[in-house]
Design a protein around this motif. Sequence first.
Motif, PDB file in Angstrom:
ATOM      1  N   GLN A 148      -1.790  -6.969  10.307  1.00  0.00           N
ATOM      2  CA  GLN A 148      -2.197  -6.855   8.915  1.00  0.00           C
ATOM      3  C   GLN A 148      -1.092  -6.260   8.054  1.00  0.00           C
ATOM      4  O   GLN A 148      -0.453  -5.283   8.437  1.00  0.00           O
ATOM      5  CB  GLN A 148      -3.452  -5.974   8.822  1.00  0.00           C
ATOM      6  CG  GLN A 148      -4.003  -5.802   7.419  1.00  0.00           C
ATOM      7  CD  GLN A 148      -5.330  -5.086   7.426  1.00  0.00           C
ATOM      8  OE1 GLN A 148      -6.381  -5.701   7.546  1.00  0.00           O
ATOM      9  NE2 GLN A 148      -5.302  -3.769   7.319  1.00  0.00           N
ATOM     10  N   VAL A 149      -0.877  -6.862   6.906  1.00  0.00           N
ATOM     11  CA  VAL A 149       0.059  -6.335   5.917  1.00  0.00           C
ATOM     12  C   VAL A 149      -0.739  -5.508   4.913  1.00  0.00           C
ATOM     13  O   VAL A 149      -1.763  -5.969   4.402  1.00  0.00           O
ATOM     14  CB  VAL A 149       0.802  -7.471   5.186  1.00  0.00           C
ATOM     15  CG1 VAL A 149       1.621  -6.925   4.019  1.00  0.00           C
ATOM     16  CG2 VAL A 149       1.692  -8.233   6.156  1.00  0.00           C
ATOM     17  N   THR A 150      -0.299  -4.292   4.650  1.00  0.00           N
ATOM     18  CA  THR A 150      -0.999  -3.415   3.706  1.00  0.00           C
ATOM     19  C   THR A 150      -0.201  -3.275   2.418  1.00  0.00           C
ATOM     20  O   THR A 150       0.993  -2.999   2.444  1.00  0.00           O
ATOM     21  CB  THR A 150      -1.237  -2.020   4.320  1.00  0.00           C
ATOM     22  OG1 THR A 150      -2.032  -2.160   5.500  1.00  0.00           O
ATOM     23  CG2 THR A 150      -1.961  -1.114   3.335  1.00  0.00           C
ATOM     24  N   ILE A 151      -0.867  -3.487   1.299  1.00  0.00           N
ATOM     25  CA  ILE A 151      -0.278  -3.301  -0.025  1.00  0.00           C
ATOM     26  C   ILE A 151      -1.067  -2.212  -0.731  1.00  0.00           C
ATOM     27  O   ILE A 151      -2.285  -2.324  -0.870  1.00  0.00           O
ATOM     28  CB  ILE A 151      -0.323  -4.608  -0.848  1.00  0.00           C
ATOM     29  CG1 ILE A 151       0.509  -5.690  -0.163  1.00  0.00           C
ATOM     30  CG2 ILE A 151       0.168  -4.376  -2.273  1.00  0.00           C
ATOM     31  CD1 ILE A 151       0.378  -7.061  -0.803  1.00  0.00           C
ATOM     32  N   ARG A 152      -0.397  -1.168  -1.154  1.00  0.00           N
ATOM     33  CA  ARG A 152      -1.098  -0.070  -1.833  1.00  0.00           C
ATOM     34  C   ARG A 152      -1.195  -0.367  -3.321  1.00  0.00           C
ATOM     35  O   ARG A 152      -0.253  -0.867  -3.934  1.00  0.00           O
ATOM     36  CB  ARG A 152      -0.374   1.256  -1.597  1.00  0.00           C
ATOM     37  CG  ARG A 152      -0.485   1.716  -0.144  1.00  0.00           C
ATOM     38  CD  ARG A 152      -0.299   3.217  -0.026  1.00  0.00           C
ATOM     39  NE  ARG A 152      -0.526   3.639   1.344  1.00  0.00           N
ATOM     40  CZ  ARG A 152       0.438   3.887   2.212  1.00  0.00           C
ATOM     41  NH1 ARG A 152       1.688   3.758   1.852  1.00  0.00           N
ATOM     42  NH2 ARG A 152       0.158   4.273   3.444  1.00  0.00           N
ATOM     43  N   ALA A 153      -2.331  -0.022  -3.891  1.00  0.00           N
ATOM     44  CA  ALA A 153      -2.556  -0.323  -5.306  1.00  0.00           C
ATOM     45  C   ALA A 153      -3.371   0.780  -5.973  1.00  0.00           C
ATOM     46  O   ALA A 153      -4.061   1.556  -5.300  1.00  0.00           O
ATOM     47  CB  ALA A 153      -3.288  -1.662  -5.444  1.00  0.00           C
TER      48      ALA A 153
END
Length: 485
Positions: free
Chosen positions: A165-170
């Motif tokens: 899984q690729v995690t993108i913080r927002a």
Amino acid sequence: MTTTTTNENKRFEGWSRGYVCYIYREIYGNSTNSKPCMEHYLKEVYPVVCYFLPDLKDGGLRRMLKQYDEGKFDKAMRKVGIRRDKGRMIYTTTDEELIQELAQNYSDMDVEEVQELQSGQIYEEAVKVATSLRIPIPQKSKRTMTRLKGRLLEQLRLKARDASQVTIRAENLDITSGEWKGAPEDVRYCSRNKCLKNINLSHDEVADQIASNKRSQRKINPGCMYKNSDRNDDSALQLDISQYPDGTSVCIEIENETHNVQIALMPKKCADELSELLKILYRSKKDGGIGFSKSDLNNSQRKSPIGWMTSFGIRQFVNGVVQYYRNTAKNETHNGMSSYSIIGRITAIIYDFLKHTYPGVVEEIQKDNKPTHGDHRPPYIQEGKIISPRIIISNLLGNEAHVDAGDKGISVVAWVAEDPDESTEDWRFVLQALRTCEHGKQRDTISVQLQHGIIMIYDGRAVRHATSVPNLDGSMKWGIFHGSI
């Protein structure tokens, strides 16, 4: 909704997330589920010891504590000299502890290999684990052994998904606050001439128009939609899951929100089957379909005329009696096909994918819907595979950015194309007010490239979202929605 700032000292980074949880654990130990402890911490302790960090809600703290206990912040914490007490792995039940530890014993095997094992073998291993942990040994029965194997496989699938899984913080911005600098809408529907007109809105104009629209709980900018402006890389992060290695999923981790945005691709054979089923559902009898009328395929009242949207299933309850939508009250049949079997199969495909890839999502939606719908099920449900009491299907949809104020929880949408080989560049899902800092570049909108088989899980109450205006001269493009309605 909390508005965060661009100041780097006011952002939650890995070490600060760990610090927040470290302080909590030192004071309250394992009391993750204790509401009084969490309320006391957020009101009395957090403002003092974490004064340099943004405001935090209980939902955000619960999610942080779960990640902390799983060791997600260990590396970042060590860089600033903080070490987690690894003896404090938090399990709400001994059953959960058993499954987690059992999964560790099978971590060197693929899910498919474990699937081939006999339930009795797994039970014997579980007995050894329970004995070493000094927790109750599960009773030996066929039901227990089957349940253990199912729970183990579920846990191994979660670990496999998380590993790829690729995690993108927002950050979720208040679009009316003046801080948002994302992609403004670039077309407006003119009801008089029944056409789209290009517009050039400033960020202040977007904020003012939404703030002044007091009549809409959905917080829309009436008639304004996306055609091309969300493709501007300077203001919107361009997210195309097909650019990652096969099997990769994406998690948009949103600070201070209870739910993240999850994005994945269904297996191609599942997406293809959904497409074939929808072709039959939407075609006339002359063209080999079921033969629904246009009104049956566009029964959801919407002011914007871009595309079709229809609901199947339970419409409402009148004096305790279930009322179905007209397209659901009767099982339409033609040439050996039936609308119930088609809609039921569509639901079952998505149900199976969610149970396999995102365990817990189906149960959460069912729980959210139970107070209003009880155990009532639409007549098309097959083998008990129900996600929600209503399914909404859109076709060539384009709509205003909005929040779903009337929802009760998360939504799941799967998108499939009539022609998978046709370009889908015109087909995007816009998360209008999510700020990211990927590769050191701040953007306040995320534009997700839709494609055949993509599926998303999100909380429409919290995240502003829209579907871009597609090419209406192209083939059909469907969105299949289930949710907490």
